[in-house]
Enzyme design. Structure first.
Site, PDB file in Angstrom:
ATOM      1  N   ASP A  74       0.635  -1.178  -0.518  1.00  0.00           N
ATOM      2  CA  ASP A  74       0.107  -0.126   0.139  1.00  0.00           C
ATOM      3  C   ASP A  74       1.168   0.998   0.309  1.00  0.00           C
ATOM      4  O   ASP A  74       2.363   1.472   0.089  1.00  0.00           O
ATOM      5  CB  ASP A  74      -1.048   0.073   1.139  1.00  0.00           C
ATOM      6  CG  ASP A  74      -0.638  -0.139   2.713  1.00  0.00           C
ATOM      7  OD1 ASP A  74       1.096  -0.569   2.310  1.00  0.00           O
ATOM      8  OD2 ASP A  74      -1.133  -1.062   3.624  1.00  0.00           O
ATOM      9  N   ASN A 143      -7.786  -2.219  14.518  1.00  0.00           N
ATOM     10  CA  ASN A 143      -9.094  -2.865  13.878  1.00  0.00           C
ATOM     11  C   ASN A 143      -9.150  -4.131  13.248  1.00  0.00           C
ATOM     12  O   ASN A 143      -9.892  -4.301  12.917  1.00  0.00           O
ATOM     13  CB  ASN A 143      -9.674  -1.847  13.282  1.00  0.00           C
ATOM     14  CG  ASN A 143      -8.510  -1.382  12.535  1.00  0.00           C
ATOM     15  OD1 ASN A 143      -7.518  -1.399  12.281  1.00  0.00           O
ATOM     16  ND2 ASN A 143      -9.340  -0.088  11.221  1.00  0.00           N
ATOM     17  N   HIS A 145      -7.158  -4.480  10.446  1.00  0.00           N
ATOM     18  CA  HIS A 145      -6.753  -4.273   8.931  1.00  0.00           C
ATOM     19  C   HIS A 145      -5.256  -4.670   8.255  1.00  0.00           C
ATOM     20  O   HIS A 145      -4.974  -5.065   9.131  1.00  0.00           O
ATOM     21  CB  HIS A 145      -7.194  -2.701   9.195  1.00  0.00           C
ATOM     22  CG  HIS A 145      -5.605  -1.947   9.106  1.00  0.00           C
ATOM     23  ND1 HIS A 145      -5.942  -0.845   9.320  1.00  0.00           N
ATOM     24  CD2 HIS A 145      -4.304  -2.471   8.757  1.00  0.00           C
ATOM     25  CE1 HIS A 145      -4.348  -0.083   9.624  1.00  0.00           C
ATOM     26  NE2 HIS A 145      -3.208  -1.305   9.862  1.00  0.00           N
ATOM     27  N   GLU A 150      -9.907  -1.946   5.559  1.00  0.00           N
ATOM     28  CA  GLU A 150     -10.429  -1.661   7.134  1.00  0.00           C
ATOM     29  C   GLU A 150     -11.598  -2.700   7.089  1.00  0.00           C
ATOM     30  O   GLU A 150     -12.102  -3.272   6.037  1.00  0.00           O
ATOM     31  CB  GLU A 150     -10.356  -0.658   6.709  1.00  0.00           C
ATOM     32  CG  GLU A 150      -9.523   0.558   6.283  1.00  0.00           C
ATOM     33  CD  GLU A 150      -8.770   1.103   7.579  1.00  0.00           C
ATOM     34  OE1 GLU A 150      -8.099   0.264   8.290  1.00  0.00           O
ATOM     35  OE2 GLU A 150      -8.482   2.062   8.100  1.00  0.00           O
TER      36      GLU A 150
END
Ligand code: F6R
Length: 261
Positions: A74, A143, A145, A150
């Protein structure tokens, strides 16, 4: 109590440093055994000691990246390849400058591309043209990810532009110069793209990752927890330290134990 063997291998190391060493050994081993297969690489604090170990292994003559290629997961949309908080700089600083990976074969999405959507589609095509990723290395967000996928990301998703959650932007603010805000969007490989790798290595260290790791390995499999998608892949190894693995029950640790790398 007996438990069916889980789909993943789990290696819990005493310290974060030991986990980084185990991860680096696995990556180096895969480079040695199949140097032509592209690596999938991640950024983030978890990877810093892993890349330091790989750089040391290169210096010691234990591994060469000369025949390798890599695709990073990414990059933030809007950051140039020289932005200090961007992933191009991260990778140069922590790995590429220290090993013999040919620079033209060390790829990341171009966050500064005029059309981020076209860049994402093009990155996906490049991965396809390389016949996919061999070993994909992942960290995990607090979280759940993976990459910048996400919660709510479809498991079929491909490389694309995504909106970052407030939680992820807060967690990553530490990498940005004071006063500069974390971009709102990123280009990330999709979960579907990640799941097509031959093999996946997820590294998680520190107590901050305890709940995300437990949700990924023990909770329901679903889009609320992107890392839970890894349980759909048949060749996944999780390497964590005791702090990140603290919520994993002993029965699962025993069932998933596999000391082979
Ligand atoms: C980075 C990436 C992210 C990180 C994750 C964990 O390329 O894709 O998914 O792996 O945010 O980051 P750290 O290791 O900083 O906790």
């Amino acid at each position: 109590m007996s438990r069916a063997r889980p789909s993943f291998a789990l290696q819990i190391c005493e310290t974060a440093d030991a986990a980084a060493g185990a991860a680096a050994r696995l990556i180096a081993q895969r480079i040695r055994s199949d140097p032509g297969r592209p690596l999938g690489l991640a950024t983030g604090a978890t990877m810093i000691p892993v890349y330091a170990r790989l750089a040391a292994a290169f210096r010691a003559g234990e591994v060469s990246f000369a025949r390798s290629s890599s695709f990073n997961l990414d990059e933030y949309v809007g950051l140039s390849s020289s932005h200090p908080a961007g992933f191009h700089v991260f990778m140069r600083e922590h790995l590429f400058a220290h090993v013999d990976l040919p620079p033209d074969r060390a790829l990341l999405p171009d966050g500064a591309a005029a059309d981020a959507h076209a860049e994402a589609a093009d990155y996906e095509r490049r991965i396809e043209r390389a016949a996919g990723i061999g070993l994909q290395v992942l960290g995990v967000g607090v979280n759940g990810h993976i990459g910048f996928n996400e919660p709510g990301s479809p498991f079929t998703s491909r490389t694309r532009v995504v909106e970052l959650t407030a939680e992820t932007r807060r967690a990553n603010a530490r990498f940005f110069p004071p006063g500069e805000s974390v971009p709102l969007r990123a280009i990330t490989m999709g979960i579907g793209t990640i799941l097509e790798a031959d093999e996946i290595l997820l590294v998680a260290t520190g107590g901050r990752k305890r709940d995300a790791l437990a949700a990924a390995l023990l909770g329901p499999i679903g889009e609320h927890c992107p890392a839970s998608a890894l349980r759909l892949h048949e060749r996944v190894r999780i390497i964590c330290d005791q702090a990140a693995g603290a919520a994993i029950p002993a029965t699962l640790i025993e069932a998933a134990r596999d000391e082979r790398a």
